[in-house]
Motif scaffolding. Structure first.
Motif, short mmCIF file in Angstrom:
data_model
loop_
_atom_site.label_atom_id
_atom_site.label_comp_id
_atom_site.label_asym_id
_atom_site.label_seq_id
_atom_site.Cartn_x
_atom_site.Cartn_y
_atom_site.Cartn_z
N SER A 164 0.88 -0.99 -0.09
CA SER A 164 0.17 0.10 -0.08
C SER A 164 1.00 1.26 0.02
N SER A 174 -5.65 -3.22 12.12
CA SER A 174 -6.63 -4.15 12.44
C SER A 174 -7.37 -4.57 10.91
N VAL A 175 -7.81 -5.92 11.09
CA VAL A 175 -8.53 -6.52 9.67
C VAL A 175 -10.04 -6.84 9.99
N ASN A 176 -10.82 -6.22 9.16
CA ASN A 176 -12.38 -6.28 9.19
C ASN A 176 -12.74 -6.04 10.64
N ASP A 184 -10.36 -8.15 2.18
CA ASP A 184 -10.29 -7.67 3.41
C ASP A 184 -10.26 -6.10 3.71
N LYS A 185 -10.59 -5.57 4.82
CA LYS A 185 -10.59 -4.12 4.90
C LYS A 185 -9.40 -3.99 6.02
N VAL A 186 -8.29 -3.66 5.74
CA VAL A 186 -7.31 -3.31 6.66
C VAL A 186 -6.99 -2.01 7.01
N VAL A 187 -7.03 -1.51 8.11
CA VAL A 187 -7.08 -0.23 8.85
C VAL A 187 -5.52 -0.31 9.45
N SER A 232 -5.91 4.54 9.36
CA SER A 232 -6.51 5.08 8.27
C SER A 232 -6.73 3.64 7.27
N LEU A 233 -7.56 3.39 6.55
CA LEU A 233 -7.99 2.37 5.74
C LEU A 233 -6.86 2.20 4.54
N ILE A 234 -6.30 1.27 4.31
CA ILE A 234 -5.37 1.33 3.30
C ILE A 234 -5.94 0.15 2.22
N THR A 235 -5.43 0.42 0.90
CA THR A 235 -5.57 -0.70 -0.19
C THR A 235 -4.08 -0.84 -0.87
#
Length: 303
Positions: A80, A98-100, A115-118, A122-125
């Protein structure tokens, strides 16, 4: 003798006189195999590119990635652009990832692309991996800031992708030929390692004919600044003056190529990289870029 190994049996450097050893003929054996001269595009003879550079790429191949593909959390974070893998491990251990919606402190934890990774609030992609091959023209450098009169190679591929790509290795403004760009940190690290030995082939133009005894010195390995420089193969380019040399070695550092000949008292007029880790200039005119195919990416990772 055919140039290279495996499927490269139809490629070779050879001299204009039968008495001169051909490229790849270390044991001085004769071969009855035919084939075209090794060249910039892997099929045709060496020649001078004529025409204006084109700075547009070719259509990007579609790569379908399964939603079930998992990668380690630290690699996801590094992809990311948030930080390096090593630093990502520190953030994970400290409970800042954190994950989800669930804090993860487990080292080696794997996540899916969905998965939603913070990371640190901040949310990262993760960026999609991009691999771009450029046939670099003169006048562009990988370190353009050092010379205000020199444009940076990034200017040639800026419109190719929004990903944070970078060139592998360095090229000065006078060096031409294949230059690979990627945002894959693993590939960048791999090809910058001193022990990385995937083949790179260069055509070198000298200010005078290379003496045969100097050619043998290079083939046998020479010492420069207390370091032994090893090359895989070297020979005169077929149907060209003896000042045109083909040289194959593992280093991605073009400076090494120049140092070899300058150490022997020759001025290097031009260096053109015609092959990089199995990639050639076939159908890639000077100044043009293209995305690697899925198979080329696989080959690159296994090089």
């Amino acid at each position: 003798m055919s140039y290279g190994k495996g499927n490269n049996k139809n490629k070779k450097f050879s001299s204009s006189k039968p008495s001169t050893p051909r490229f790849g003929d270390d044991k001085r054996k004769k071969s009855s195999e035919g084939g075209s001269s090794f060249s910039k595009d892997g099929n045709k003879k060496f020649g001078t590119y004529k025409g204006k550079p084109k700075f547009e790429g070719q259509p990007k191949p579609k790569v379908v990635k399964s939603l079930n593909d998992e990668i380690r959390l630290n690699k996801y974070i590094a992809n990311s652009g948030a930080c390096s893998r090593r630093d990502a491990d520190i953030y994970i251990q400290s409970g800042n990832v954190s994950v989800n919606g669930v804090v993860v402190t487990e080292m080696g934890y794997k996540v899916k692309p969905s998965d939603k990774v913070v990371f640190d609030g901040s949310l990262i992609t993760p960026e999609k991996k991009e691999y771009i091959l450029l046939n670099k023209p003169k006048g562009f450098s990988t370190i353009g800031d050092a010379d205000k009169q020199t444009s940076n190679v990034m200017d040639l591929v800026r419109m190719a992708t929004k990903a944070k790509i970078q060139p592998i290795g360095r090229m000065d403004k006078s060096t031409t030929g294949l230059l690979l760009f990627t945002n894959d940190s693993d590939i960048v690290r791999k090809f910058n390692l001193p022990q990385q030995r995937s083949p790179k082939v260069y055509q070198v133009s000298l200010d005078k004919n290379l003496k045969y005894e100097d050619l043998e010195k290079v083939q046998n390995g020479i010492h420069i600044d207390e370091h032994r420089i090893h090359v895989d193969e070297i020979d005169y380019v077929e149907n060209q003056p003896k000042s045109e040399i083909g040289i194959k070695l593992g280093s991605a550092n073009v400076k090494v190529v120049r140092n070899i000949f300058e150490h022997l008292g020759y001025n290097v007029l031009k260096v053109d990289r015609v092959m990089f880790a199995g990639l050639t200039k076939k159908n890639l005119p000077r100044g043009t870029w293209r995305f690697l195919t899925e198979q080329e990416i696989i080959n690159l990772k296994n090089a």
